[in-house]
Design a protein around this motif. Structure first.
Motif, PDB file in Angstrom:
ATOM      1  N   LEU A   1       1.089  -1.476   0.292  1.00  0.00           N
ATOM      2  CA  LEU A   1      -0.227   0.230   0.133  1.00  0.00           C
ATOM      3  C   LEU A   1       0.634   1.208   0.080  1.00  0.00           C
ATOM      4  CD1 LEU A   1      -2.809   1.321   0.098  1.00  0.00           C
ATOM      5  CD2 LEU A   1      -2.123   1.155   2.556  1.00  0.00           C
ATOM      6  N   PRO A   2       1.200   2.627  -1.056  1.00  0.00           N
ATOM      7  CA  PRO A   2       1.855   3.531  -1.314  1.00  0.00           C
ATOM      8  C   PRO A   2       0.988   4.434  -0.016  1.00  0.00           C
ATOM      9  CG  PRO A   2      -0.179   3.099  -2.809  1.00  0.00           C
ATOM     10  CD  PRO A   2       0.388   2.090  -2.023  1.00  0.00           C
ATOM     11  N   PHE A   3       1.792   5.285   0.165  1.00  0.00           N
ATOM     12  CA  PHE A   3       1.096   6.400   1.273  1.00  0.00           C
ATOM     13  C   PHE A   3      -0.523   6.501   1.140  1.00  0.00           C
ATOM     14  CE2 PHE A   3       1.915   9.221   4.737  1.00  0.00           C
ATOM     15  CZ  PHE A   3       0.879  10.260   3.970  1.00  0.00           C
ATOM     16  N   ALA A   4      -1.461   6.623   2.218  1.00  0.00           N
ATOM     17  CA  ALA A   4      -2.553   6.722   1.934  1.00  0.00           C
ATOM     18  C   ALA A   4      -3.091   6.247   1.014  1.00  0.00           C
ATOM     19  CB  ALA A   4      -2.802   9.099   2.168  1.00  0.00           C
TER      20      ALA A   4
ATOM     21  N   TYR B   1     -13.750  15.849   8.741  1.00  0.00           N
ATOM     22  CA  TYR B   1     -12.565  15.208   9.214  1.00  0.00           C
ATOM     23  C   TYR B   1     -12.028  14.169   9.195  1.00  0.00           C
ATOM     24  CZ  TYR B   1     -14.707  19.306  12.412  1.00  0.00           C
ATOM     25  OH  TYR B   1     -15.709  20.262  12.886  1.00  0.00           O
ATOM     26  N   SER B   2     -13.338  13.105   8.781  1.00  0.00           N
ATOM     27  CA  SER B   2     -12.280  12.054   8.571  1.00  0.00           C
ATOM     28  C   SER B   2     -11.605  12.023   7.541  1.00  0.00           C
ATOM     29  CB  SER B   2     -13.379  10.653   8.244  1.00  0.00           C
ATOM     30  OG  SER B   2     -12.629   9.321   7.284  1.00  0.00           O
ATOM     31  N   PRO B   3     -12.090  12.323   6.019  1.00  0.00           N
ATOM     32  CA  PRO B   3     -10.928  12.713   4.749  1.00  0.00           C
ATOM     33  C   PRO B   3      -9.758  13.400   5.412  1.00  0.00           C
ATOM     34  CG  PRO B   3     -13.497  13.035   4.077  1.00  0.00           C
ATOM     35  CD  PRO B   3     -13.088  13.162   5.773  1.00  0.00           C
ATOM     36  N   LEU B   4     -10.237  14.448   6.034  1.00  0.00           N
ATOM     37  CA  LEU B   4      -8.640  15.127   6.249  1.00  0.00           C
ATOM     38  C   LEU B   4      -7.681  14.411   7.248  1.00  0.00           C
ATOM     39  CD1 LEU B   4     -10.284  18.803   7.110  1.00  0.00           C
ATOM     40  CD2 LEU B   4      -7.843  18.154   6.138  1.00  0.00           C
ATOM     41  N   SER B   5      -8.208  13.646   7.899  1.00  0.00           N
ATOM     42  CA  SER B   5      -7.154  12.152   8.776  1.00  0.00           C
ATOM     43  C   SER B   5      -6.683  11.268   7.975  1.00  0.00           C
ATOM     44  CB  SER B   5      -8.107  11.513   9.938  1.00  0.00           C
ATOM     45  OG  SER B   5      -7.070  10.718  10.650  1.00  0.00           O
ATOM     46  N   GLY B   6      -7.957  11.362   7.084  1.00  0.00           N
ATOM     47  CA  GLY B   6      -7.354   9.360   6.332  1.00  0.00           C
ATOM     48  C   GLY B   6      -6.089   9.934   5.037  1.00  0.00           C
ATOM     49  N   GLU B   7      -6.471  11.466   4.377  1.00  0.00           N
ATOM     50  CA  GLU B   7      -5.736  11.840   3.426  1.00  0.00           C
ATOM     51  C   GLU B   7      -4.500  11.915   4.407  1.00  0.00           C
ATOM     52  OE1 GLU B   7      -6.470  10.409   0.537  1.00  0.00           O
ATOM     53  OE2 GLU B   7      -8.354  10.968   0.262  1.00  0.00           O
ATOM     54  N   ARG B   8      -4.096  12.504   5.038  1.00  0.00           N
ATOM     55  CA  ARG B   8      -2.898  12.594   5.747  1.00  0.00           C
ATOM     56  C   ARG B   8      -2.476  13.892   5.294  1.00  0.00           C
ATOM     57  NH1 ARG B   8      -0.461   7.567   7.264  1.00  0.00           N
ATOM     58  NH2 ARG B   8       0.559   8.837   8.039  1.00  0.00           N
TER      59      ARG B   8
ATOM     60  N   GLY C   1      -6.848   9.688  -3.217  1.00  0.00           N
ATOM     61  CA  GLY C   1      -8.275   9.797  -2.695  1.00  0.00           C
ATOM     62  C   GLY C   1      -9.061   8.727  -3.535  1.00  0.00           C
ATOM     63  N   ALA C   2      -8.165   7.553  -4.351  1.00  0.00           N
ATOM     64  CA  ALA C   2      -9.342   6.906  -5.078  1.00  0.00           C
ATOM     65  C   ALA C   2      -9.658   6.192  -4.250  1.00  0.00           C
ATOM     66  CB  ALA C   2      -8.097   5.960  -6.090  1.00  0.00           C
ATOM     67  N   GLN C   3     -11.093   6.161  -5.411  1.00  0.00           N
ATOM     68  CA  GLN C   3     -12.219   4.555  -4.527  1.00  0.00           C
ATOM     69  C   GLN C   3     -11.409   3.318  -4.266  1.00  0.00           C
ATOM     70  OE1 GLN C   3     -15.738   5.145  -3.790  1.00  0.00           O
ATOM     71  NE2 GLN C   3     -16.333   3.531  -4.206  1.00  0.00           N
ATOM     72  N   ILE C   4     -12.367   2.310  -2.947  1.00  0.00           N
ATOM     73  CA  ILE C   4     -11.231   0.906  -3.441  1.00  0.00           C
ATOM     74  C   ILE C   4     -12.511   0.441  -2.568  1.00  0.00           C
ATOM     75  CG2 ILE C   4      -8.937   2.457  -2.000  1.00  0.00           C
ATOM     76  CD1 ILE C   4     -10.871   1.622   0.776  1.00  0.00           C
ATOM     77  N   GLU C   5     -11.606  -1.329  -2.452  1.00  0.00           N
ATOM     78  CA  GLU C   5     -12.258  -2.654  -2.794  1.00  0.00           C
ATOM     79  C   GLU C   5     -12.793  -2.479  -0.570  1.00  0.00           C
ATOM     80  OE1 GLU C   5     -12.539  -5.396  -5.472  1.00  0.00           O
ATOM     81  OE2 GLU C   5     -10.326  -4.554  -5.043  1.00  0.00           O
ATOM     82  N   PRO C   6     -13.811  -3.467  -0.867  1.00  0.00           N
ATOM     83  CA  PRO C   6     -13.908  -3.528   1.111  1.00  0.00           C
ATOM     84  C   PRO C   6     -12.501  -4.181   1.357  1.00  0.00           C
ATOM     85  CG  PRO C   6     -15.827  -4.476   0.157  1.00  0.00           C
ATOM     86  CD  PRO C   6     -14.933  -3.621  -0.978  1.00  0.00           C
ATOM     87  N   GLU C   7     -11.979  -4.849   0.676  1.00  0.00           N
ATOM     88  CA  GLU C   7     -10.249  -5.642   0.846  1.00  0.00           C
ATOM     89  C   GLU C   7      -9.607  -4.672   1.076  1.00  0.00           C
ATOM     90  OE1 GLU C   7     -12.613  -8.712  -2.391  1.00  0.00           O
ATOM     91  OE2 GLU C   7     -10.376  -7.403  -2.347  1.00  0.00           O
ATOM     92  N   GLN C   8      -9.162  -3.611   0.529  1.00  0.00           N
ATOM     93  CA  GLN C   8      -7.924  -2.780   0.803  1.00  0.00           C
ATOM     94  C   GLN C   8      -8.244  -1.218   2.081  1.00  0.00           C
ATOM     95  OE1 GLN C   8      -5.690  -3.001  -0.476  1.00  0.00           O
ATOM     96  NE2 GLN C   8      -5.220  -1.277  -1.435  1.00  0.00           N
ATOM     97  N   GLY C   9      -9.661  -1.954   2.617  1.00  0.00           N
ATOM     98  CA  GLY C   9     -10.012  -1.158   4.150  1.00  0.00           C
ATOM     99  C   GLY C   9      -8.955  -1.012   5.112  1.00  0.00           C
ATOM    100  N   PRO C  10      -8.921  -2.589   5.376  1.00  0.00           N
ATOM    101  CA  PRO C  10      -7.926  -2.831   6.164  1.00  0.00           C
ATOM    102  C   PRO C  10      -6.648  -2.481   6.446  1.00  0.00           C
ATOM    103  CG  PRO C  10      -9.522  -5.010   5.707  1.00  0.00           C
ATOM    104  CD  PRO C  10      -9.992  -3.942   4.822  1.00  0.00           C
ATOM    105  N   PRO C  11      -5.765  -2.356   5.038  1.00  0.00           N
ATOM    106  CA  PRO C  11      -4.478  -2.288   5.501  1.00  0.00           C
ATOM    107  C   PRO C  11      -4.415  -0.529   5.179  1.00  0.00           C
ATOM    108  CG  PRO C  11      -4.982  -3.338   3.473  1.00  0.00           C
ATOM    109  CD  PRO C  11      -6.175  -3.930   4.435  1.00  0.00           C
ATOM    110  N   MET C  12      -6.087   0.402   4.341  1.00  0.00           N
ATOM    111  CA  MET C  12      -5.720   1.618   4.464  1.00  0.00           C
ATOM    112  C   MET C  12      -5.512   2.332   6.098  1.00  0.00           C
ATOM    113  SD  MET C  12      -5.610   3.153   1.390  1.00  0.00           S
ATOM    114  CE  MET C  12      -6.640   4.484   1.843  1.00  0.00           C
ATOM    115  N   GLN C  13      -6.801   1.591   7.136  1.00  0.00           N
ATOM    116  CA  GLN C  13      -6.873   1.780   8.267  1.00  0.00           C
ATOM    117  C   GLN C  13      -5.634   1.470   8.750  1.00  0.00           C
ATOM    118  OE1 GLN C  13      -9.238   3.923   8.409  1.00  0.00           O
ATOM    119  NE2 GLN C  13     -11.000   3.046   8.238  1.00  0.00           N
TER     120      GLN C  13
END
Lengths: 315, 315, 395
Positions: free
Chosen positions: B227-230, C92-99, C209-221
């Motif tokens: 996974l790349p950054f964010a 708030y969540s986009p700001l945190s998640g997009e770092r 900020g691309a759309q993800i599938e559910p499987e990518q959720g755990p790694p992103m979080q």
């Protein structure tokens, strides 16, 4: 307004693509074509803002995207605000010497929901504050990404999952649509340029993009982007449907500059709206009185911008 | 060890593949039809669509699923069927370039809506190990695919079940597998005549017993490491490898060089930038990404582009 | 060594923004934080600060503007109070998640209904799960210092997360306090320029900020979780450097006041804990072994520090200046989270929650006295009859 290079014909349109192959949009997707044409006209010094909608979800599924230029996701609510932040950041960083380079094109590609409905507040404020941003609404006349629901640009009488036709509501959609170009044109003193365009007229569309970007302030462009899934017609009819919309007056092509409307096409005859509506499944439940109501409404819209030629009556 | 702990011996899984928007209703009707019929027989059932395939786009592969069991279903809240006993392809070109046989149970049956013979269809599938039978049914000669937005996203389908090509396809599934009694299915679908034709006229080719190939799944840890950054990715400069769309195609554009005048109209109107203008004044098509929307063919003013069924080509 | 001035918390925040050379600010008026923006507007007009002030059309837009600005590579700042804070919740969540390490000042305020300008921690505490750094300053000096520290920590390459810099409405935002305003040179030494790992720049085009599938959720979080895990070590380092450069030392997590041999402490955050300190001092003069622990870091909640340092007390009274209806324990979030932190010592430490100061009402010396007395009773009898008391109705 600064100089910009006009595209004179399809043949002379630039080859270079900035919206590459590889996106999960419908085969024959009107908005996807509009994105390609916008990106082509805008060129490499461009940052796109993509509020949630078809052109976000379909284009970035999954964890990827087709733009050769920078792109960022925005909420469906705030395309205008995010763009304001980006434009302001560059203006400030360049002035303070923190960024060495030119002010980039800042372009919002929002759906009708993100422009006219939930996104209207942010659009209006951006225009009011005078940011140098081109706000483009790709109008496919519904909330399409969520499976086709009514939006304020959905035509009277259109079937959507929130406006299905039934015995109690025979026309399906009872409300007449908002007219966002006119809504924003009158009342934002810093707004420099308003125009409508259609994917059926790609050279005109690309030139309006370049003209909008050349303004020293905000510009609003609304593109009629026909939608085979939502309007229920075959995917290979996307362009014919776009042209027919203009030929029937269902969509009017014009520019609004310095307080005046300037038509983009010389329309010699105006076909009845029925010719356009009969080809789309979303109108298949309508009765003659509904078409008459639509015709009267469209006659009014045409008159507002100076399309004076009357409707050709069928023999 | 834990695998054998969770086996559901009385459970049969049916996975249906279809083309988005145009056939997803028929895919849904197949799984709903089969489960409603099975419910009449006292079975425990579950029918659903693949949530991640939605929103469906025109021609994109979409999936629907059925679980039919003698016991209460324990694996209810999953996204996909992990081990299908029956795989159904609502559209014939889905044998090309899609992993439709991944994860099948040994002895699974494949049913394809096609006028072609099972032998010809088999040639496109590649590795068919695990299949015990391959069935073709020419459903398009017995009924027509139904397109509706009603019933999408979990709402009630006002048009009912089994009026389209779902009926003959479900009939062929019953003939090949006996998964439900044909009389029960006849009571559920709106077009029992077409269902009977599918039941009677499908062609079944039996295959030797073999073990299906093992599918390697990427782990969560591997995803994390990659996974790349964010989740930010570089903007593609040629094409977007994250969404290669050539497998969406049911028909392929073919150029008649004699008729082509190099006007560029097909090039300007391709939403997927899959047309390239060549130095000799002609065009080429990017078949890795072309979705077969046929806008090029539809708009060509000299009829230089024709659409040919994709399965007519071996490549 | 800087200039000593008597300024409000609002002006202290604005001074920090000036010293941090912020590029883009988005404003929208709502009491009591408005003064920060008025002060920044004055600084820009008077040439004291080179930044752009964007008049957002609402709080949701404020956060959206700084989202864009930060993604474009600019240091960005905003703020709000009360229902303005909750109106912006979507972003708030986009700001945190997009770092995107923007800073938001919260001059806290009760939520409607009904309209009430008074201070409560409720508004800011609604945001506690959004993945931001968060804490309360209890003095005007601390407002300025924390703002600088938050940019330093939030923009650290190991963290890259946004921050809520909270201060009690009116008590800290409006009342004047003595503040040592640092030199630009000192701040330059402490706070490097902002440089994110991703940026919107046509010279280096990226898709954010691309759309993800559910499987990518755990790694992103999980990737974000790992960044959250880095906050505390960086916080410790930043406070250490701050102490060396500016001469003011802070414990990053817990300020301990007269706790050395205390049996009973009051635990809480923000301005009211200064009042608690005054009461504790008086009780100490009467021979009572009492103290105050002031929480300085709300998110990440320093549960390990608390377990290490607060297991020694016989009783802890938690001041919750917030209305969290229906919460476990019946007081507020601080009681619930303190109890979770002290779970392993179980009944050894008696903990009780006091909900006080709602609507911005003063938490009086007498009320603190009653809280300490209640805690003494609990230590004497060894029994906790109720887990929470809503002051002044139940105590």
């Amino acid at each position: 307004m600064s100089e910009y290079e006009k595209i004179t014909s399809v043949k002379n349109a630039p080859d270079k693509e900035y919206y590459m192959p590889g996106h999960r949009t419908c085969a024959g997707c009107g908005p996807a074509l509009s994105y390609r044409l916008v990106a082509k006209a805008a060129g490499p010094n461009t940052i796109f803002i993509g509020p949630t909608g078809c052109m976000y979800v379909a284009n970035t599924s999954y964890s990827c995207g087709p733009w050769a230029v920078p792109w960022i996701h925005a909420q469906i609510t705030n395309g205008g605000a995010v763009a304001s932040g980006i434009e302001t950041a560059y203006k400030t960083m360049i002035r303070k010497g923190k960024y060495k380079g030119e002010q980039p094109n800042v372009v919002v590609m929002a759906g009708d929901g993100g422009s006219v409905d939930i996104g209207l507040q942010a659009l209006s404020a951006m225009l009011y504050r005078g940011h140098k941003v081109l706000f483009i609404c790709y109008d496919n006349e519904s909330y399409a990404n969520t499976g086709i629901q009514t939006s304020p640009t959905t035509p009277y009488g259109a079937w959507t999952t929130f406006t299905p036709a039934g015995p109690v509501i025979p026309e399906g959609k009872k409300l007449f649509p908002k007219d966002n170009p006119k809504l924003v044109a009158h009342g934002h003193p810093a707004l420099k340029y308003v125009a409508t365009a259609s994917i059926g007229y790609p050279v005109d569309l690309m030139n309006k993009v370049r003209k909008g970007l050349s303004m020293e302030g905000p510009a609003y462009l609304q593109i009629h982007a026909t939608c085979p899934k939502g309007w229920q017609f075959p995917a290979d009819q996307t362009i014919k449907m776009a042209k027919l919309a203009v030929q029937t007056g269902m969509y009017q092509l014009y520019e609004y500059e310095n307080g005046e409307y300037k038509l983009s096409l010389n329309i010699k005859e105006r076909k009845p709206v029925y010719e356009y509506m009969k080809l789309q499944g979303r109108f298949s439940h309508l009765k003659p009185e509904h078409f008459e109501k639509t015709q009267a409404f469209i006659d009014g819209r045409c008159a507002e911008v100076g399309i004076s030629v009357p409707v050709t009556t069928e023999s | 060890m834990s695998e054998s702990l969770f086996i559901e011996p009385g459970l049969q899984q049916v996975t249906v593949w279809a083309r988005g928007v145009l056939m997803n209703k028929d895919a849904r009707d197949i799984v709903v039809g089969l489960t409603e019929a099975a419910a009449k027989e006292g079975k425990h059932v579950q029918a659903w669509e693949n949530y991640v395939d939605l929103p469906d786009r025109i021609y994109v592969p979409v999936r629907a699923y059925a679980k039919i069991s003698t016991d209460p279903i324990e694996s209810r809240y999953v996204y996909e069927n992990d081990a299908p006993d029956v795989v159904v392809l609502v559209e014939e070109t889905m044998v090309k370039g899609l992993a439709v046989l991944d994860g099948i149970k040994p002895g699974a049956v494949l049913v394809v809506n096609s006028r072609r013979s099972p032998e010809e269809v088999r040639g496109f599938l590649g590795d068919t190990s695990g299949l015990s039978a391959l069935v073709t049914v020419d459903a398009n000669s017995m009924s027509k695919a139904l397109m509706t937005l009603s019933g999408a996203e979990g709402a009630t389908d006002a048009t009912g079940i089994g009026a389209g090509i779902s009926a003959p396809i479900a009939g062929a599934v019953v003939k090949a597998t006996g998964i439900v009694k044909i009389d029960n299915l006849a009571n559920v679908v709106k077009n029992p005549d077409a269902m009977k034709r599918g039941y009677n006229e499908c062609k079944i080719m039996k295959l030797e017993k073999t073990q299906p190939k093992k599918i390697k799944k990427i782990t969560a840890q591997e995803r994390l490491e990659q996974l790349p950054f964010a989740g930010t990715v570089p903007s593609p400069q040629v094409d977007n490898r994250g969404m290669v769309t050539g497998s969406w195609r049911t028909q392929r554009p073919i150029l008649d060089a004699e008729q082509c005048t190099g006007c560029g109209i097909c090039w300007i109107y391709c939403p997927d930038a899959c047309v390239t203008r060549t130095d000799d004044g002609l065009v080429t098509f990017n078949l890795e990404f072309c979705k077969g929307c046929a806008l090029c063919s539809s708009e060509c003013p000299t009829n230089a582009v024709t659409m040919v069924p994709e399965l007519d080509f071996k490549d | 060594m800087g200039k000593i001035k008597r300024i409000s918390g609002c002006v202290a925040a604005a001074q920090a923004v000036r010293l941090a050379d912020v590029d883009v600010i988005s404003s929208y008026p709502i009491r009591p934080y408005t003064g920060i923006m008025s002060e920044l507007a004055r600084m820009i007009a008077d040439g004291e600060l080179d930044a752009e002030l964007v008049y957002a059309e609402g709080e949701h837009a404020q956060l959206s503007v700084v989202y864009g600005a930060s993604a474009a590579g600019a240091r960005a700042y905003t703020g709000s109070s009360g229902v303005g804070v909750t109106y912006a919740m979507e972003v708030y969540s986009p700001l945190s998640g997009e770092r995107l390490p923007v800073q938001m000042a919260i001059g806290d305020r009760t939520l409607d209904p009904p309209g009430d300008f008074g201070s409560e921690h409720t508004d800011a505490e609604c945001c506690r799960d959004q993945g931001w750094i968060q804490g309360w300053a209890s003095t005007q000096q601390e407002v300025l210092d924390m703002a600088l520290i938050y940019y330093r920590v939030g923009e650290d390459p190991r963290v890259m997360l946004p921050q809520y810099a909270c201060q009690d409405g009116y008590y800290v935002t409006h009342i004047l306090g003595t503040v040592d305003i640092p030199d630009e040179a000192q701040v330059k030494e402490f706070l490097p320029p902002y440089k994110n790992h991703h940026v919107l720049d046509p010279k280096h085009p990226q898709i954010i900020g691309a759309q993800i599938e559910p499987e990518q959720g755990p790694p992103m979080q999980y990737q974000r979780r790992m960044a959250i895990d880095n906050i505390n070590p960086v916080l410790i380092q930043a406070y250490d450097e701050f102490g060396k450069i500016f001469g003011r030392k802070y414990d990053p997590f817990l300020e301990e006041y007269m706790t050395e041999d205390a049996d009973i402490v009051m635990f809480g955050q923000g301005a009211h804990m200064e009042t608690a300190k005054a009461v504790a001092k008086r009780l100490r003069n009467l021979g009572e072994k009492v103290g105050v622990v002031r929480l300085r870091a709300f998110r990440p909640f320093p549960y390990e520090e608390i377990a290490k340092r607060m297991s020694k007390y016989k009783a802890i009274g938690v001041l919750d200046n917030s209305a969290q209806f229906g919460i476990s324990g019946g007081a507020g979030v601080l009681l619930t989270e303190l109890r979770t932190a002290l779970y392993d010592v179980g009944d050894k430490v008696k903990t009780v929650g006091f909900v006080a100061g709602l609507g911005g009402e003063v938490v009086t010396h007498e009320e603190f006295l009653r809280m300490y007395k209640k805690l003494e009773d609990i230590v004497k009898t060894g029994k906790v009859e109720k887990t929470r008391y809503w002051v002044p109705f139940e105590l």
